[in-house]
Design an enzyme around this catalytic site. Structure first.
Site, short mmCIF file in Angstrom:
data_model
loop_
_atom_site.label_atom_id
_atom_site.label_comp_id
_atom_site.label_asym_id
_atom_site.label_seq_id
_atom_site.Cartn_x
_atom_site.Cartn_y
_atom_site.Cartn_z
N ILE A 165 0.83 -1.19 0.00
CA ILE A 165 0.00 0.00 0.00
C ILE A 165 0.87 1.25 0.00
O ILE A 165 1.99 1.22 0.49
CB ILE A 165 -0.97 0.00 1.20
CG1 ILE A 165 -0.24 -0.45 2.48
CG2 ILE A 165 -2.15 -0.91 0.93
CD1 ILE A 165 -1.12 -0.44 3.70
N GLU A 187 -2.15 -9.29 -1.58
CA GLU A 187 -3.11 -9.19 -0.48
C GLU A 187 -4.24 -8.21 -0.81
O GLU A 187 -5.38 -8.38 -0.43
CB GLU A 187 -2.31 -8.71 0.71
CG GLU A 187 -3.03 -8.44 1.94
CD GLU A 187 -2.00 -7.98 2.96
OE1 GLU A 187 -0.93 -8.60 3.06
OE2 GLU A 187 -2.27 -6.99 3.65
N GLY A 279 0.85 -7.54 5.49
CA GLY A 279 1.37 -8.73 4.82
C GLY A 279 2.81 -8.60 4.38
O GLY A 279 3.34 -9.49 3.70
C1 LIG Z 1 -2.48 -4.03 3.87
C2 LIG Z 1 -1.19 -4.62 3.62
O1 LIG Z 1 -0.55 -5.14 4.49
S1 LIG Z 1 -0.62 -4.68 1.98
C3 LIG Z 1 0.89 -5.60 2.06
C4 LIG Z 1 2.07 -4.78 2.46
N1 LIG Z 1 1.90 -4.23 3.79
C5 LIG Z 1 2.71 -3.31 4.29
O2 LIG Z 1 3.67 -2.91 3.65
C6 LIG Z 1 2.35 -2.83 5.65
C7 LIG Z 1 3.17 -1.68 6.13
N2 LIG Z 1 3.19 -0.57 5.18
C8 LIG Z 1 2.43 0.55 5.32
O3 LIG Z 1 1.64 0.69 6.23
C9 LIG Z 1 2.59 1.67 4.28
O4 LIG Z 1 3.04 1.10 3.09
C10 LIG Z 1 3.57 2.76 4.75
C11 LIG Z 1 3.05 3.39 6.02
C12 LIG Z 1 4.95 2.16 4.97
C13 LIG Z 1 3.70 3.80 3.63
O5 LIG Z 1 2.44 4.25 3.24
P1 LIG Z 1 2.31 5.69 2.54
O6 LIG Z 1 0.88 5.99 2.41
O7 LIG Z 1 3.17 5.72 1.32
O8 LIG Z 1 2.98 6.56 3.70
P2 LIG Z 1 3.10 8.12 3.88
O9 LIG Z 1 4.08 8.65 2.91
O10 LIG Z 1 1.76 8.75 3.93
O11 LIG Z 1 3.76 8.17 5.31
C14 LIG Z 1 3.02 7.84 6.45
C15 LIG Z 1 3.26 8.90 7.55
O12 LIG Z 1 4.59 8.75 8.06
C16 LIG Z 1 5.31 9.97 7.93
N3 LIG Z 1 6.68 9.57 7.59
C17 LIG Z 1 7.08 8.88 6.50
N4 LIG Z 1 8.41 8.68 6.53
C18 LIG Z 1 8.86 9.26 7.66
C19 LIG Z 1 10.15 9.41 8.26
N5 LIG Z 1 11.24 8.84 7.71
N6 LIG Z 1 10.24 10.08 9.42
C20 LIG Z 1 9.15 10.61 10.02
N7 LIG Z 1 7.90 10.50 9.50
C21 LIG Z 1 7.76 9.82 8.34
C22 LIG Z 1 4.60 10.71 6.80
O13 LIG Z 1 4.83 12.09 6.87
C23 LIG Z 1 3.15 10.35 7.05
O14 LIG Z 1 2.61 11.12 8.12
P3 LIG Z 1 1.64 12.39 7.81
O15 LIG Z 1 0.46 11.85 7.08
O16 LIG Z 1 1.36 12.92 9.17
O17 LIG Z 1 2.47 13.29 6.95
#
Ligand SMILES: CC(=O)SCCNC(=O)CCNC(=O)[C@H](O)C(C)(C)COP(=O)(O)OP(=O)(O)OC[C@H]1O[C@@H](n2cnc3c(N)ncnc32)[C@H](O)[C@@H]1OP(=O)(O)O
Length: 374
Positions: A165, A187, A279
């Site tokens: 995601i 997933e 996942g």
């Molecule tokens: C449903 C499933 O499981 S599908 C199968 C894969 N599953 C996964 O990968 C589960 C874990 N992964 C995830 O939850 C997501 O992919 C994430 C969170 C890693 C990335 O999702 P994105 O929507 O691209 O993240 P986004 O860029 O909005 O960052 C999330 C938040 O963290 C903050 N952030 C991101 N990187 C950093 C950093 N290095 N330091 C501090 N804050 C950070 C962002 O600013 C954002 O917060 P905000 O909305 O207050 O600005």
């Protein structure tokens, strides 16, 4: 179930909209969605998605399960856009003498697979029309598009895709429309897969397998009674052994941080849980074991808002996954398979890190290499 329950635990997964926060209701989850962030009473249970059904059969056994289904067709309803852990929740509730309640919603598409349930497993049904939620469309910026193109360059014709995601997986799909014979074992998917189908990039002889969907009304219309789309339960879709049997399985996930040991944080921001394992660990392990498989982690090298590098020397947040085939940023790709720990660190610094972070990371490597162990 005659007694009045005054306090209960509400088990939810990835809620997109805000939960009712009431006295006596304690939300529990292995994956925090936008609708739950900041809820003070939230109980986060770290658990990879493939194992959540075991939580439901054990420490989190439900007494009541609430489903959202299609209207019945020939005595069966479909879980539509979300199968995921729900068959396991129904089985666990029924095994313990619990209750199954369903909202029968004409707006819910009828999808095929493990979400087709006999109506008689439902104890109480309420018919209510309710439009399904759609994700906000976020235009990817230049950095995210550049990452998508680099990741797409790692995907061969005929590969099987899992996309996680976030913006990076979406940008990758957009860069794959020129491929042919792609398969999908993932997933979750959204409109990007529909766009690949329209572009002729998918293997039309293979089922498109997923566990849940979140996208536009057009996507929901496309999956309705579509025999090519199969929504299966998470025990199958996320089983690393089954993932490992998919040809050229390529898992593409994003992260918040990666360190010089190629360990990834995709779940915590500043010490607080943001999402969960989901996942990611299931698909990373499965893809690494698949014939011709690759596990790709792709992320922007710099977090503009906090003005920090996302490539860090060593994670100070919990790890979501470790050991990957490639780590990719807008600057380049580090190919890690078979590299020594020093080689991994060098390549992540040279190809993935932002130029502003490279000197500091290199100094860290030199300092730790000079420190005798033991
Ligand atoms: C449903 C499933 O499981 S599908 C199968 C894969 N599953 C996964 O990968 C589960 C874990 N992964 C995830 O939850 C997501 O992919 C994430 C969170 C890693 C990335 O999702 P994105 O929507 O691209 O993240 P986004 O860029 O909005 O960052 C999330 C938040 O963290 C903050 N952030 C991101 N990187 C950093 C950093 N290095 N330091 C501090 N804050 C950070 C962002 O600013 C954002 O917060 P905000 O909305 O207050 O600005």
């Amino acid at each position: 179930m005659d007694e009045v329950v005054e306090s209960y635990r509400l088990f939810v997964l990835n809620p997109q909209v805000g939960l009712p926060v009431r006295a006596g209701v304690s939300p529990v989850t292995p994956f925090v969605g936008p609708g739950m962030r900041g809820v003070a009473t939230l109980e986060y249970v770290p658990c990879r998605l493939s194992l959540v059904p075991r939580l439901l059969a054990g420490p989190c056994r439900p007494d009541v399960v609430v489903l959202h289904t299609s209207p019945p067709v020939n005595g069966r309803v479909s879980l539509g856009t979300e199968v995921n852990i729900l068959p396991a929740a129904v089985e666990a509730a029924r095994a313990g003498g619990g209750l199954v309640i369903a909202q029968l919603n004409p707006a819910m598409p009828y999808t095929f697979g493990d979400g087709e349930l006999a109506l008689d497993i439902v104890d109480l049904a309420v018919e209510a029309h309710q439009p399904l939620p759609n994700p906000a469309v976020r235009a990817g910026d230049e950095v995210v598009r550049a990452i998508g193109e680099r990741v797409a360059a790692l995907v061969a014709d005929g590969a099987t895709l899992q996309l996680g995601i976030g913006g990076v997986p979406n940008a990758t799909l957009a860069a794959l429309t020129g491929r042919r014979g792609l398969r999908v074992w993932t997933e979750t998917f959204s409109d990007g897969v529909l766009a690949l189908d329209r572009a002729g990039a998918l293997d039309t002889g293979a089922d498109l397998v997923t566990s849940f969907l979140f996208g536009s009304a057009e996507l929901y219309g496309w999956v309705d009674r579509n025999p090519r789309v199969r929504l299966l339960r998470t025990e199958t879709v996320n089983d690393p052994g089954v993932i490992a049997r998919q040809p050229a399985m390529t898992s593409i996930n994003t992260a918040l941080q990666v360190d010089l040991h190629a360990q990834v944080n995709a779940s915590h921001v500043r010490g607080r849980v943001w999402s969960g394992f989901g996942g990611q660990p299931d698909f990373v392990a499965g893809a690494l074991h698949a014939p011709g498989g690759h596990a790709v982690i792709a992320l922007p090298s710099w977090h503009a808002k906090s003005d920090t590098s996302t490539v860090v020397a060593a994670l100070d947040e919990p790890t979501t996954s470790f050991q990957h085939s490639y780590v990719v940023s807008e600057h380049g790709t580090a190919a890690l398979w078979g590299r020594s720990v020093q080689g991994q660190a060098r390549d992540i610094i040279a190809h993935v890190a932002d130029p502003r972070a490279r000197d500091g990371l290199t100094r860290h490597v030199e300092a730790t290499a000079a420190t005798p162990s033991g």
